[in-house]
Design a protein around this motif. Structure first.
Motif, PDB file in Angstrom:
ATOM      1  N   ASP A  65       0.803  -0.942  -0.035  1.00 44.83           N
ATOM      2  CA  ASP A  65      -0.173   0.053  -0.637  1.00 44.83           C
ATOM      3  C   ASP A  65       1.249   1.363   0.049  1.00 44.83           C
ATOM      4  N   SER A  66       0.371   2.412  -0.873  1.00 40.82           N
ATOM      5  CA  SER A  66       1.780   3.274  -0.623  1.00 40.82           C
ATOM      6  C   SER A  66       0.881   3.853   0.990  1.00 40.82           C
ATOM      7  N   VAL A  67       1.716   4.808   0.922  1.00 41.85           N
ATOM      8  CA  VAL A  67       1.872   5.245   2.442  1.00 41.85           C
ATOM      9  C   VAL A  67       2.821   6.842   2.156  1.00 41.85           C
ATOM     10  N   LEU A  68       1.884   8.223   2.697  1.00 49.52           N
ATOM     11  CA  LEU A  68       2.903   8.894   3.037  1.00 49.52           C
ATOM     12  C   LEU A  68       3.614   9.088   3.901  1.00 49.52           C
ATOM     13  N   GLU A  69       4.679   9.914   4.257  1.00 56.55           N
ATOM     14  CA  GLU A  69       4.625  10.045   5.660  1.00 56.55           C
ATOM     15  C   GLU A  69       5.398  11.304   5.774  1.00 56.55           C
ATOM     16  N   LEU A  70       4.006  11.995   6.657  1.00 57.56           N
ATOM     17  CA  LEU A  70       3.918  13.518   6.533  1.00 57.56           C
ATOM     18  C   LEU A  70       4.670  13.812   7.840  1.00 57.56           C
ATOM     19  N   GLY A  71       5.725  14.912   7.727  1.00 57.65           N
ATOM     20  CA  GLY A  71       6.590  15.346   8.362  1.00 57.65           C
ATOM     21  C   GLY A  71       7.588  14.733   8.649  1.00 57.65           C
ATOM     22  N   SER A  72       8.251  13.989   7.899  1.00 60.59           N
ATOM     23  CA  SER A  72       8.863  12.969   7.562  1.00 60.59           C
ATOM     24  C   SER A  72      10.546  13.399   8.580  1.00 60.59           C
ATOM     25  N   GLY A  73      10.575  14.402   8.035  1.00 58.31           N
ATOM     26  CA  GLY A  73      12.315  14.035   8.506  1.00 58.31           C
ATOM     27  C   GLY A  73      13.323  13.745   7.760  1.00 58.31           C
ATOM     28  N   PRO A  74      13.875  12.483   8.534  1.00 55.41           N
ATOM     29  CA  PRO A  74      14.948  11.551   7.750  1.00 55.41           C
ATOM     30  C   PRO A  74      13.896  10.544   7.402  1.00 55.41           C
ATOM     31  N   ALA A  75      12.677  10.850   7.686  1.00 54.92           N
ATOM     32  CA  ALA A  75      11.758   9.022   7.333  1.00 54.92           C
ATOM     33  C   ALA A  75      12.235   8.022   8.450  1.00 54.92           C
ATOM     34  N   LEU A  76      12.325   8.168   9.348  1.00 56.51           N
ATOM     35  CA  LEU A  76      13.174   7.236  10.913  1.00 56.51           C
ATOM     36  C   LEU A  76      11.381   5.923  10.958  1.00 56.51           C
ATOM     37  N   LEU A  77      10.678   6.709  10.428  1.00 58.70           N
ATOM     38  CA  LEU A  77       9.877   5.707  10.587  1.00 58.70           C
ATOM     39  C   LEU A  77       9.054   4.683   9.436  1.00 58.70           C
ATOM     40  N   PRO A 134       0.205  19.126  -2.361  1.00 58.56           N
ATOM     41  CA  PRO A 134       0.098  19.278  -3.759  1.00 58.56           C
ATOM     42  C   PRO A 134      -0.146  17.741  -3.683  1.00 58.56           C
ATOM     43  N   PHE A 135      -1.268  17.686  -3.445  1.00 59.11           N
ATOM     44  CA  PHE A 135      -1.745  16.071  -4.103  1.00 59.11           C
ATOM     45  C   PHE A 135      -3.158  16.297  -4.097  1.00 59.11           C
ATOM     46  N   ARG A 136      -4.033  15.078  -5.644  1.00 61.54           N
ATOM     47  CA  ARG A 136      -4.976  14.678  -5.683  1.00 61.54           C
ATOM     48  C   ARG A 136      -5.402  14.084  -4.909  1.00 61.54           C
ATOM     49  N   ASP A 137      -6.913  14.268  -4.359  1.00 60.47           N
ATOM     50  CA  ASP A 137      -7.702  14.030  -3.384  1.00 60.47           C
ATOM     51  C   ASP A 137      -7.271  12.677  -3.454  1.00 60.47           C
ATOM     52  N   ASP A 138      -7.130  11.379  -2.376  1.00 59.13           N
ATOM     53  CA  ASP A 138      -6.908   9.715  -2.010  1.00 59.13           C
ATOM     54  C   ASP A 138      -6.036   9.745  -3.002  1.00 59.13           C
ATOM     55  N   ALA A 139      -4.992  10.489  -3.142  1.00 61.27           N
ATOM     56  CA  ALA A 139      -3.496   9.993  -3.426  1.00 61.27           C
ATOM     57  C   ALA A 139      -2.738   8.367  -3.222  1.00 61.27           C
ATOM     58  N   PHE A 140      -2.947   8.804  -2.213  1.00 63.95           N
ATOM     59  CA  PHE A 140      -2.700   7.382  -1.101  1.00 63.95           C
ATOM     60  C   PHE A 140      -3.385   6.717  -0.013  1.00 63.95           C
ATOM     61  N   ASP A 141      -2.601   5.547   0.061  1.00 67.80           N
ATOM     62  CA  ASP A 141      -4.228   4.447   0.741  1.00 67.80           C
ATOM     63  C   ASP A 141      -3.797   5.454   1.925  1.00 67.80           C
ATOM     64  N   TYR A 142      -2.433   5.602   2.602  1.00 72.54           N
ATOM     65  CA  TYR A 142      -2.624   5.667   4.482  1.00 72.54           C
ATOM     66  C   TYR A 142      -1.647   6.795   4.104  1.00 72.54           C
ATOM     67  N   VAL A 143      -1.892   7.366   5.101  1.00 76.93           N
ATOM     68  CA  VAL A 143      -0.658   9.205   5.878  1.00 76.93           C
ATOM     69  C   VAL A 143      -0.737   8.407   7.173  1.00 76.93           C
ATOM     70  N   GLU A 185      -7.640   5.806   2.651  1.00 76.48           N
ATOM     71  CA  GLU A 185      -7.769   4.514   3.735  1.00 76.48           C
ATOM     72  C   GLU A 185      -8.246   4.928   4.878  1.00 76.48           C
ATOM     73  N   GLY A 186      -7.408   5.944   5.586  1.00 73.33           N
ATOM     74  CA  GLY A 186      -7.035   6.280   6.546  1.00 73.33           C
ATOM     75  C   GLY A 186      -5.616   7.535   6.766  1.00 73.33           C
ATOM     76  N   PHE A 187      -5.708   7.660   8.061  1.00 73.55           N
ATOM     77  CA  PHE A 187      -4.568   8.057   8.250  1.00 73.55           C
ATOM     78  C   PHE A 187      -4.624   7.789   9.652  1.00 73.55           C
ATOM     79  N   VAL A 188      -2.551   8.024  10.194  1.00 70.68           N
ATOM     80  CA  VAL A 188      -2.443   7.666  11.830  1.00 70.68           C
ATOM     81  C   VAL A 188      -1.202   9.389  12.082  1.00 70.68           C
ATOM     82  N   PHE A 189      -1.310   9.669  13.369  1.00 67.63           N
ATOM     83  CA  PHE A 189      -0.741  10.527  14.105  1.00 67.63           C
ATOM     84  C   PHE A 189      -0.549  10.677  14.853  1.00 67.63           C
TER      85      PHE A 189
END
Length: 227
Positions: A46-58, A98-107, A132-136
């Motif tokens: 599944d596609s996941v956008l890591e928002l505020g990722s910094g160096p993407a440790l997640l 800067p993404f279209r609606d529903d561009a990713f499965d999850y954020v 589908e959903g997002f986690v923060f």
């Protein structure tokens, strides 16, 4: 902490998360995100956008997903790509993605909400681009984080000492009309063992974390079904 450590992403990662305790902090954080993602139905690929990722440790711990790093700062994004944690990264403002609606499965947005203003706008954007959903996560105002903020404001002008704490009621107001799950962690502030190299000490603290986790936890995680 000196400016060069905080401002340089590679040095910051090495300083904060390379120790035995630091790795455990990162593992606990990422385990919470992974559990909530799975609860939302996320599957490998599944596609996941890591928002505020910094160096993407997640992303390093969620490598079964197709992850894209996104941050307002260019330097940590370059570290995320150079390290191989993500293949793609983009510089963004979380309030206007800067993404279209529903561009990713999850954020997912790890350690972001204590630094942004207009938090409800960020939630709306995550809801918009996640099909589908997002986690923060947020830092709880009912925890010892207040003490940490005060100490850091005296310790260094370069650290995010003025990070915002949030109540459950405040976050729930951002999520009005959406279905979500909540879990929390870190009744003992993670700074207590993040820099420790002692396996025995960090294991003992982890057992205390599990035993005392509850209403005074410093970090609260939200897994939200997109509308």
């Amino acid at each position: 902490m000196p400016e060069e450590i905080y401002r340089d992403p590679e040095t910051y990662v090495e300083k904060r998360y390379s120790s035995t305790g630091g790795r455990k902090v990162l593992e606990r954080q990422n385990r919470n995100f992974e559990e909530l993602l799975e609860g939302l139905g996320a599957e490998p690929g599944d596609s996941v956008l890591e928002l505020g990722s910094g160096p993407a440790l997640l992303s390093e711990y969620l490598d079964e997903y197709d992850s894209v790093g996104a941050d307002i700062e260019q330097e940590p994004l370059q570290v995320a790509v150079d390290s191989g944690r993500v293949e793609d990264a983009v510089r963004v403002d979380a309030h206007r993605l800067p993404f279209r609606d529903d561009a990713f499965d999850y954020v997912v947005a790890p350690r972001l909400f204590h630094l942004v203003g207009d938090e409800e706008d960020v939630v709306d954007e995550m809801n918009r681009v996640a099909e589908e959903g997002f986690v923060f996560d947020v830092f709880s105002e009912s925890s010892g984080r207040k003490v940490y903020n005060n100490r850091m404001s005296k310790h260094s002008s370069y650290m995010p000492a003025d990070s915002t704490l949030h109540s459950d009621e405040e976050v729930e107001s951002w999520l009005e009309g959406l279905d979500f799950e909540v879990q929390s962690d870190f009744p003992i502030p993670f700074g207590a063992y993040r820099e420790s190299e002692s396996e025995l000490f960090t294991d003992a603290v982890e057992k205390m974390q599990d035993a005392f986790s509850g209403s005074l936890d410093s970090v609260v995680y939200f897994g939200v079904e997109s509308e």
